[in-house]
Scaffold this motif. Structure first.
Motif, mmCIF file in Angstrom:
data_model
loop_
_atom_site.group_PDB
_atom_site.id
_atom_site.type_symbol
_atom_site.label_atom_id
_atom_site.label_comp_id
_atom_site.label_asym_id
_atom_site.label_seq_id
_atom_site.Cartn_x
_atom_site.Cartn_y
_atom_site.Cartn_z
ATOM 1 N N ILE A 162 26.870 33.073 49.653
ATOM 2 C CA ILE A 162 27.819 34.025 50.258
ATOM 3 C C ILE A 162 29.230 33.873 49.706
ATOM 4 N N SER A 163 29.372 33.114 48.615
ATOM 5 C CA SER A 163 30.726 32.793 48.132
ATOM 6 C C SER A 163 31.370 33.916 47.337
ATOM 7 N N ASN A 164 30.572 34.801 46.736
ATOM 8 C CA ASN A 164 31.153 35.845 45.881
ATOM 9 C C ASN A 164 30.625 37.233 46.211
ATOM 10 N N LEU A 165 30.293 37.480 47.441
ATOM 11 C CA LEU A 165 29.744 38.776 47.835
ATOM 12 C C LEU A 165 30.843 39.754 48.216
ATOM 13 N N LYS A 166 30.512 41.034 48.108
ATOM 14 C CA LYS A 166 31.415 42.105 48.545
ATOM 15 C C LYS A 166 30.626 43.095 49.390
ATOM 16 N N VAL A 167 31.136 43.416 50.568
ATOM 17 C CA VAL A 167 30.498 44.415 51.417
ATOM 18 C C VAL A 167 30.413 45.740 50.666
ATOM 19 N N GLY A 168 29.254 46.379 50.709
ATOM 20 C CA GLY A 168 29.048 47.647 50.020
ATOM 21 C C GLY A 168 28.517 47.504 48.614
ATOM 22 N N GLU A 169 28.484 46.283 48.109
ATOM 23 C CA GLU A 169 27.986 46.054 46.750
ATOM 24 C C GLU A 169 26.512 46.431 46.650
ATOM 25 N N GLU A 170 26.150 47.152 45.612
ATOM 26 C CA GLU A 170 24.784 47.628 45.437
ATOM 27 C C GLU A 170 23.856 46.490 45.042
ATOM 28 N N VAL A 171 22.648 46.533 45.578
ATOM 29 C CA VAL A 171 21.612 45.560 45.269
ATOM 30 C C VAL A 171 20.365 46.313 44.839
ATOM 31 N N LYS A 172 19.807 45.930 43.718
ATOM 32 C CA LYS A 172 18.584 46.556 43.229
ATOM 33 C C LYS A 172 17.363 45.722 43.610
ATOM 34 N N GLN A 173 16.264 46.394 43.819
ATOM 35 C CA GLN A 173 15.012 45.701 44.110
ATOM 36 C C GLN A 173 14.737 44.663 43.025
ATOM 37 N N GLY A 174 14.458 43.437 43.444
ATOM 38 C CA GLY A 174 14.172 42.367 42.503
ATOM 39 C C GLY A 174 15.376 41.562 42.075
ATOM 40 N N ASP A 175 16.583 41.971 42.475
ATOM 41 C CA ASP A 175 17.777 41.179 42.167
ATOM 42 C C ASP A 175 17.738 39.862 42.936
ATOM 43 N N LYS A 176 18.180 38.797 42.274
ATOM 44 C CA LYS A 176 18.363 37.527 42.975
ATOM 45 C C LYS A 176 19.579 37.671 43.882
ATOM 46 N N ILE A 177 19.416 37.413 45.178
ATOM 47 C CA ILE A 177 20.518 37.605 46.115
ATOM 48 C C ILE A 177 20.999 36.304 46.740
ATOM 49 N N ALA A 178 20.206 35.232 46.638
ATOM 50 C CA ALA A 178 20.581 34.012 47.355
ATOM 51 C C ALA A 178 19.711 32.845 46.903
ATOM 52 N N THR A 179 20.077 31.659 47.371
ATOM 53 C CA THR A 179 19.228 30.473 47.290
ATOM 54 C C THR A 179 19.188 29.822 48.683
ATOM 55 N N LEU A 180 18.153 29.049 48.917
ATOM 56 C CA LEU A 180 17.997 28.425 50.228
ATOM 57 C C LEU A 180 18.882 27.189 50.360
ATOM 58 N N GLY A 181 19.398 26.989 51.569
ATOM 59 C CA GLY A 181 20.280 25.869 51.833
ATOM 60 C C GLY A 181 19.543 24.638 52.323
ATOM 61 N N THR A 182 20.244 23.517 52.294
ATOM 62 C CA THR A 182 19.730 22.268 52.845
ATOM 63 C C THR A 182 20.017 22.212 54.337
ATOM 64 N N ALA A 183 19.450 21.209 55.006
ATOM 65 C CA ALA A 183 19.662 21.050 56.450
ATOM 66 C C ALA A 183 21.138 20.860 56.782
ATOM 67 N N GLU A 184 21.903 20.331 55.836
ATOM 68 C CA GLU A 184 23.322 20.087 56.089
ATOM 69 C C GLU A 184 24.114 21.363 56.301
ATOM 70 N N VAL A 185 23.635 22.479 55.767
ATOM 71 C CA VAL A 185 24.377 23.747 55.892
ATOM 72 C C VAL A 185 23.597 24.848 56.587
ATOM 73 N N ASN A 186 22.289 24.683 56.768
ATOM 74 C CA ASN A 186 21.453 25.808 57.224
ATOM 75 C C ASN A 186 21.187 25.828 58.724
ATOM 76 N N GLY A 187 21.995 25.097 59.495
ATOM 77 C CA GLY A 187 21.764 25.035 60.935
ATOM 78 C C GLY A 187 20.966 23.823 61.356
ATOM 79 N N ASP A 188 20.726 22.909 60.390
ATOM 80 C CA ASP A 188 19.940 21.683 60.594
ATOM 81 C C ASP A 188 18.468 21.990 60.817
ATOM 82 N N TYR A 189 17.891 22.661 59.834
ATOM 83 C CA TYR A 189 16.457 22.926 59.797
ATOM 84 C C TYR A 189 15.878 22.407 58.488
ATOM 85 N N ALA A 190 14.571 22.164 58.482
ATOM 86 C CA ALA A 190 13.892 22.007 57.209
ATOM 87 C C ALA A 190 14.146 23.269 56.382
#
Length: 233
Positions: A162-190
């Protein structure tokens, strides 16, 4: 039960896999984290590490890479967090108000895994939801089917997502949009992805309830249809 028109249209769509398409459907295995799974009784589900160990063993035993499931599961895991939890007195007075029914579909796989857009859309909103047991970094995409607007939510991401996103920015099917976080940042989950479909976003931005109580479940079942209609796992 017959599908609604919107659900039937969802089911008819050809979505890009959320995880890289090289991971075949044969590499996915269902995972039951409900209160009815007796295997969880000796597991400290309040510990992200203990739950991660259980999930890794489940993947190993089933020779799988991704564990999935959780839509409308009644889970005990949320009892650890004040964000969801009621006091014993409150629970005895209003048991139907306890939030413990999961509204999305989870994909359990290691942190750092890339997540891809299933459909064309645009960035509706994003936010780091930092309550203990919450989503952590979250992205919501806006889509349309035949001029019907709807949304998909991606929770438990990495901060970089979420560090370089812009509201309204277009996303195409199949675009990489994110990576999964560790427990330290994801709410403390596996590490995992919470994926949810939302028909009416109700003025939320970067957040939307992912867990319901019994009292409101009929509304959420309609407003948040089964994500597997789209993912077809």
């Amino acid at each position: 039960m017959a599908l609604s028109y919107f659900e039937a249209r969802l089911k008819s769509l050809q979505a890009h896999p959320l995880i890289h398409s090289e991971v075949s459907h044969n590499a996915y295995v269902p995972l039951d984290l409900s209160i009815h799974n007796k295997e969880l009784e000796p597991v400290d589900v309040s510990s992200s590490k203990a739950l991660e160990t259980y999930i890794k063993n489940h993947l190993k035993i089933n020779n799988a890479k991704v564990a999935f499931g959780g839509y409308l599961e009644h889970r005990a895991i949320y009892n650890r967090s004040d964000y969801f939890k009621m006091s014993q007195t409150e629970r005895s007075r209003s048991p139907k108000e306890e939030r413990n029914i999961h509204l999305g579909l989870d994909l359990w796989i290691e942190a750092g895994t890339a997540i891809y857009a299933p459909l064309d859309g645009k960035i509706h909103s994003f936010k780091n939801n930092t309550n203990y047991g919450d989503y952590g970094p979250t992205i919501i995409l806006e889509h349309s089917i035949e001029d019907k607007i709807f949304y998909t939510l991606y929770g438990h991401l990495s901060l970089e997502s979420i560090s370089n996103l812009k509201v309204g920015e277009e996303v195409k099917q199949g675009d990489k949009i994110a990576t999964l976080g560790t427990a330290e940042v994801n709410g403390d989950y596996a590490p995992h992805l919470h994926f949810q479909i939302i028909k009416d976003i109700q003025n939320y931005e970067g957040d939307y309830p992912g867990v319901s109580n019994q009292q409101n479940i009929e509304f959420y079942k309609t407003n948040c249809p089964n994500p597997n209609l789209l993912l077809k796992l």
